[in-house]
Design an enzyme around this catalytic site. Structure first.
Site, PDB file in Angstrom:
ATOM      1  N   TYR A  54     -22.582  -5.076  32.088  1.00 50.34           N
ATOM      2  CA  TYR A  54     -23.396  -4.688  33.237  1.00 50.34           C
ATOM      3  C   TYR A  54     -22.962  -5.480  34.471  1.00 50.34           C
ATOM      4  CZ  TYR A  54     -26.561  -2.831  29.619  1.00 50.34           C
ATOM      5  OH  TYR A  54     -27.101  -2.171  28.544  1.00 50.34           O
ATOM      6  N   HIS A 122     -22.052  -3.354  21.210  1.00 49.77           N
ATOM      7  CA  HIS A 122     -22.543  -2.351  22.155  1.00 49.77           C
ATOM      8  C   HIS A 122     -22.263  -0.908  21.715  1.00 49.77           C
ATOM      9  CE1 HIS A 122     -23.583  -2.214  26.728  1.00 49.77           C
ATOM     10  NE2 HIS A 122     -24.204  -1.272  26.068  1.00 49.77           N
ATOM     11  N   PRO A 202     -36.037   4.987  27.492  1.00 56.14           N
ATOM     12  CA  PRO A 202     -37.172   5.735  26.945  1.00 56.14           C
ATOM     13  C   PRO A 202     -37.823   6.663  27.969  1.00 56.14           C
ATOM     14  CG  PRO A 202     -37.820   3.484  27.447  1.00 56.14           C
ATOM     15  CD  PRO A 202     -36.337   3.554  27.641  1.00 56.14           C
ATOM     16  N   LEU A 203     -37.400   6.542  29.229  1.00 51.37           N
ATOM     17  CA  LEU A 203     -37.896   7.429  30.279  1.00 51.37           C
ATOM     18  C   LEU A 203     -36.841   8.450  30.697  1.00 51.37           C
ATOM     19  CD1 LEU A 203     -39.795   4.790  32.443  1.00 51.37           C
ATOM     20  CD2 LEU A 203     -40.729   6.389  30.766  1.00 51.37           C
ATOM     21  N   PHE A 207     -35.655  10.380  34.500  1.00 50.65           N
ATOM     22  CA  PHE A 207     -35.967  11.796  34.686  1.00 50.65           C
ATOM     23  C   PHE A 207     -37.444  12.070  34.381  1.00 50.65           C
ATOM     24  CE2 PHE A 207     -33.208  15.868  34.470  1.00 50.65           C
ATOM     25  CZ  PHE A 207     -34.135  16.573  35.208  1.00 50.65           C
TER      26      PHE A 207
END
Length: 317
Positions: A54, A122, A202-203, A207
């Site tokens: 990241y 990962h 989880p969202l 979206f």
């Protein structure tokens, strides 16, 4: 804040994904990101998730700085394996033993800690067999540099091979109303082996919050090119978002809270330990996400939301 046992590691029932504080979700602000991490700890969110990829290490440095005087009581998770040194077009998923060891040493340095609580591979490695990779990870546990091991986006067969080398505490995979792949790819092994699921996105990458303008995403936001967000697929998937929003409106809460409540409830419905890590770089969304823990869905609401998974258009990537 309730807690969840992930293969022996006790974490807060909801974590915080920090990726967007450094890359891929548009412009971020260092100070605001640090303040968000601090607010998470105040709210009892102690399961903090980052990765060496990241921002090419930026995110681990940020998280390390935010936690430098608050390490006690935090369950710190990071990931390794995605090598972007040759550019994104030539990225390689590495897992050879020497790379594993070097990656861990670099993460410890950037984070400014002596030990990582949960160290994930990962993605499934392209440069080594899983046994070599997990064997090297196990040596890190023996050396005291890592407490627990995790894998990300693996199927049942690969998880079983890895677990035979060293116990795996958790599998991190995308999981939401929008993406239910783990239910068919890895769930039986999770349940049988007592391994936890850590749902990322989880969202639905935002979206399902019904707050993102798909037509006005910045050049640094990878969602503008995502198959589920763009063009006709994005228009079709908006109907799913609208359905989640309708349930939320009837309850007087935010769509994100309904989407998160559905994920949290899957722990009991699937009979596995589960701790989602919704990502955000803003305090207001963090507080909204944590409030989802107070929502209990009805069976009628579950029926409405469960049916949406079959209506998704487009691949994840």
């Amino acid at each position: 804040m309730e807690t969840v046992d992930l293969g022996g590691l006790t974490v807060s029932a909801q974590g915080l994904g920090c990726m967007g504080m450094s890359e891929w979700y548009g412009v971020a602000d260092w100070d605001e990101s640090v303040a968000t991490i601090h607010r998470a700890l105040e709210l009892g969110v102690t399961f903090i998730d980052t990765a060496d990829v990241y921002g090419a290490g930026h995110n681990e440095v940020l998280v390390g700085r935010a936690l430098h005087d608050r390490r006690d009581g935090v369950q710190l998770a990071t990931k390794f394996g995605i090598d972007r040194s040759g550019g994104d077009a030539a990225r390689v998923i590495r897992g050879e033993a020497g790379y594993v060891k070097r990656s861990c040493e670099s993460s410890l340095l950037r984070l400014g800690v002596d030990q990582i609580d949960l160290y994930y591979l990962h993605r499934p490695p392209q440069t080594a067999e899983i046994e070599e990779t997990v064997g090297a990870m196990a040596e890190l546990v023996a050396e005291g540099k890592v407490r627990y091991l995790g894998l990300s986006e693996v199927d049942e067969a690969l998880l079983r091979r890895a677990h035979a080398v060293h116990p795996i505490a958790a599998v991190q995979s995308e999981y939401s109303i929008f993406t239910r792949d783990p239910e068919t790819t890895v769930l039986p092994a999770l349940r049988e082996l007592g391994i936890g699921l850590v749902p990322y996105s989880p969202l639905g990458r935002g979206f399902l919050t019904n707050t993102v303008d798909r037509t006005n995403l910045g050049t640094g936001d990878f969602r503008a090119r995502n198959p589920r967000w763009a063009g006709d697929a994005g228009d079709a998937n908006q109907r799913i978002v609208d359905a989640v929003a309708a349930v939320a409106d009837a309850r007087g809460v935010a769509p994100a809270q309904i989407a998160l409540a559905w994920v949290h409830a899957q722990a009991g419905r699937l009979d596995i330990p589960l701790a989602p890590i919704p990502g955000t770089k803003r305090i207001k969304w963090l507080e909204q996400n944590v409030a989802a823990l107070d929502i209990t869905l009805t069976e009628d609401e579950f029926a409405q939301l469960d049916a949406l998974g079959d209506q998704v258009v487009g691949q994840r990537y």
